[in-house]
Design a protein around this motif. Structure first.
Motif, PDB file in Angstrom:
ATOM      1  N   ALA A  84       0.846  -1.196   0.000  1.00 15.35           N
ATOM      2  CA  ALA A  84       0.000   0.000   0.000  1.00 15.35           C
ATOM      3  C   ALA A  84       0.880   1.244   0.000  1.00 15.35           C
ATOM      4  O   ALA A  84       2.087   1.181   0.252  1.00 15.35           O
ATOM      5  N   SER A  85       0.246   2.369  -0.265  1.00 18.70           N
ATOM      6  CA  SER A  85       0.979   3.628  -0.341  1.00 18.70           C
ATOM      7  C   SER A  85       1.559   4.055   1.002  1.00 18.70           C
ATOM      8  O   SER A  85       2.529   4.794   1.050  1.00 18.70           O
ATOM      9  N   ARG A  86       0.956   3.601   2.083  1.00 18.03           N
ATOM     10  CA  ARG A  86       1.483   3.914   3.415  1.00 18.03           C
ATOM     11  C   ARG A  86       1.156   2.765   4.348  1.00 18.03           C
ATOM     12  O   ARG A  86       0.195   2.036   4.121  1.00 18.03           O
ATOM     13  N   PRO A  87       1.943   2.586   5.402  1.00 22.44           N
ATOM     14  CA  PRO A  87       1.667   1.492   6.331  1.00 22.44           C
ATOM     15  C   PRO A  87       0.491   1.822   7.247  1.00 22.44           C
ATOM     16  O   PRO A  87       0.142   2.989   7.429  1.00 22.44           O
ATOM     17  N   THR A  88      -0.101   0.787   7.823  1.00 30.80           N
ATOM     18  CA  THR A  88      -1.160   1.017   8.810  1.00 30.80           C
ATOM     19  C   THR A  88      -0.563   1.426  10.145  1.00 30.80           C
ATOM     20  O   THR A  88      -1.233   2.033  10.963  1.00 30.80           O
ATOM     21  N   GLY A  89       0.682   1.084  10.367  1.00 33.05           N
ATOM     22  CA  GLY A  89       1.374   1.434  11.605  1.00 33.05           C
ATOM     23  C   GLY A  89       2.850   1.130  11.431  1.00 33.05           C
ATOM     24  O   GLY A  89       3.262   0.558  10.428  1.00 33.05           O
ATOM     25  N   THR A  90       3.634   1.528  12.381  1.00 33.88           N
ATOM     26  CA  THR A  90       5.058   1.230  12.335  1.00 33.88           C
ATOM     27  C   THR A  90       5.465   0.580  13.646  1.00 33.88           C
ATOM     28  O   THR A  90       4.874   0.837  14.697  1.00 33.88           O
ATOM     29  N   ASP A  91       6.464  -0.249  13.560  1.00 33.84           N
ATOM     30  CA  ASP A  91       6.978  -0.937  14.734  1.00 33.84           C
ATOM     31  C   ASP A  91       8.470  -0.672  14.837  1.00 33.84           C
ATOM     32  O   ASP A  91       9.154  -0.492  13.833  1.00 33.84           O
ATOM     33  N   VAL A  92       8.958  -0.686  16.049  1.00 33.15           N
ATOM     34  CA  VAL A  92      10.381  -0.582  16.306  1.00 33.15           C
ATOM     35  C   VAL A  92      10.793  -1.894  16.955  1.00 33.15           C
ATOM     36  O   VAL A  92      10.108  -2.390  17.855  1.00 33.15           O
ATOM     37  N   TYR A  93      11.861  -2.472  16.471  1.00 31.54           N
ATOM     38  CA  TYR A  93      12.329  -3.742  17.013  1.00 31.54           C
ATOM     39  C   TYR A  93      13.601  -3.516  17.825  1.00 31.54           C
ATOM     40  O   TYR A  93      14.439  -2.697  17.467  1.00 31.54           O
ATOM     41  N   TYR A  94      13.720  -4.256  18.904  1.00 28.30           N
ATOM     42  CA  TYR A  94      14.878  -4.162  19.778  1.00 28.30           C
ATOM     43  C   TYR A  94      15.454  -5.547  20.004  1.00 28.30           C
ATOM     44  O   TYR A  94      14.731  -6.542  19.947  1.00 28.30           O
ATOM     45  N   MET A  95      16.727  -5.577  20.257  1.00 25.14           N
ATOM     46  CA  MET A  95      17.377  -6.816  20.648  1.00 25.14           C
ATOM     47  C   MET A  95      17.987  -6.545  22.019  1.00 25.14           C
ATOM     48  O   MET A  95      18.622  -5.509  22.223  1.00 25.14           O
ATOM     49  N   ALA A  96      17.790  -7.461  22.918  1.00 21.25           N
ATOM     50  CA  ALA A  96      18.320  -7.263  24.259  1.00 21.25           C
ATOM     51  C   ALA A  96      18.874  -8.571  24.797  1.00 21.25           C
ATOM     52  O   ALA A  96      18.388  -9.645  24.468  1.00 21.25           O
ATOM     53  N   LEU A  97      19.878  -8.432  25.594  1.00 16.54           N
ATOM     54  CA  LEU A  97      20.445  -9.562  26.318  1.00 16.54           C
ATOM     55  C   LEU A  97      20.569  -9.173  27.782  1.00 16.54           C
ATOM     56  O   LEU A  97      20.881  -8.021  28.098  1.00 16.54           O
ATOM     57  N   SER A  98      20.354 -10.108  28.633  1.00 20.87           N
ATOM     58  CA  SER A  98      20.560  -9.872  30.058  1.00 20.87           C
ATOM     59  C   SER A  98      22.048  -9.620  30.299  1.00 20.87           C
ATOM     60  O   SER A  98      22.912 -10.219  29.650  1.00 20.87           O
ATOM     61  N   ARG A  99      22.344  -8.736  31.228  1.00 24.28           N
ATOM     62  CA  ARG A  99      23.752  -8.508  31.585  1.00 24.28           C
ATOM     63  C   ARG A  99      24.387  -9.790  32.138  1.00 24.28           C
ATOM     64  O   ARG A  99      25.592  -9.951  32.109  1.00 24.28           O
ATOM     65  N   ARG A 100      23.560 -10.677  32.640  1.00 23.86           N
ATOM     66  CA  ARG A 100      24.037 -11.949  33.195  1.00 23.86           C
ATOM     67  C   ARG A 100      24.197 -13.033  32.126  1.00 23.86           C
ATOM     68  O   ARG A 100      24.696 -14.114  32.417  1.00 23.86           O
TER      69      ARG A 100
END
Length: 130
Positions: A84-100
């Motif tokens: 489509a010409s524009r998205p219905t929404g946007t998402d931000v993805y993160y990657m995380a690791l425990s400090r442990r």
């Protein structure tokens, strides 16, 4: 729709049969319209099922995450899947690791590799329609 679907807001989706995947979010505006019963939606369990319904004309529009949609389009090059010409929404993805985590020391290398992929345009290439 062969040339793609141009839309400015949820009002442009009204009066059309829209396919969605159960449990997904499509942005606040669309989610609110679905919850209020303002859109005629057909819910299916998987995106593959959704695209099959689109190909058979059972739905007019299919709402899907762009990376999933692009991957399915690459798997079925004969299918005409146009974003489509524009998205219905946007998402931000993160990657995380425990400090442990025993892998926590790898985070700087992971961040560097992601930055390099972005610089080289490979992330954009993977996320593109074809």
């Amino acid at each position: 729709m062969p040339g793609g679907f141009e839309w400015g807001g949820v009002e442009d989706l009204r009066g059309r049969v829209v396919g969605v995947t159960r449990g997904y979010s499509y942005g606040e505006e669309v989610d609110a319209a679905v919850a209020a019963g303002e859109l005629e939606v057909i819910e299916v369990p998987t995106v593959e099922h959704l695209f099959s319904m689109l190909a058979r004309g059972r739905v007019e529009l299919a709402l899907a995450n762009d990376s999933v949609g692009y991957a399915l389009a690459r798997q079925s090059p004969q299918a005409l899947i146009v974003p489509a010409s524009r998205p219905t929404g946007t998402d931000v993805y993160y990657m995380a690791l425990s400090r442990r985590s025993p892998s926590a020391h790898l985070m700087p290398a992971i961040n560097g590799a992601l930055a390099e992929l972005k610089r080289e345009g490979l992330i954009e290439q993977v996320m593109s329609p074809r």
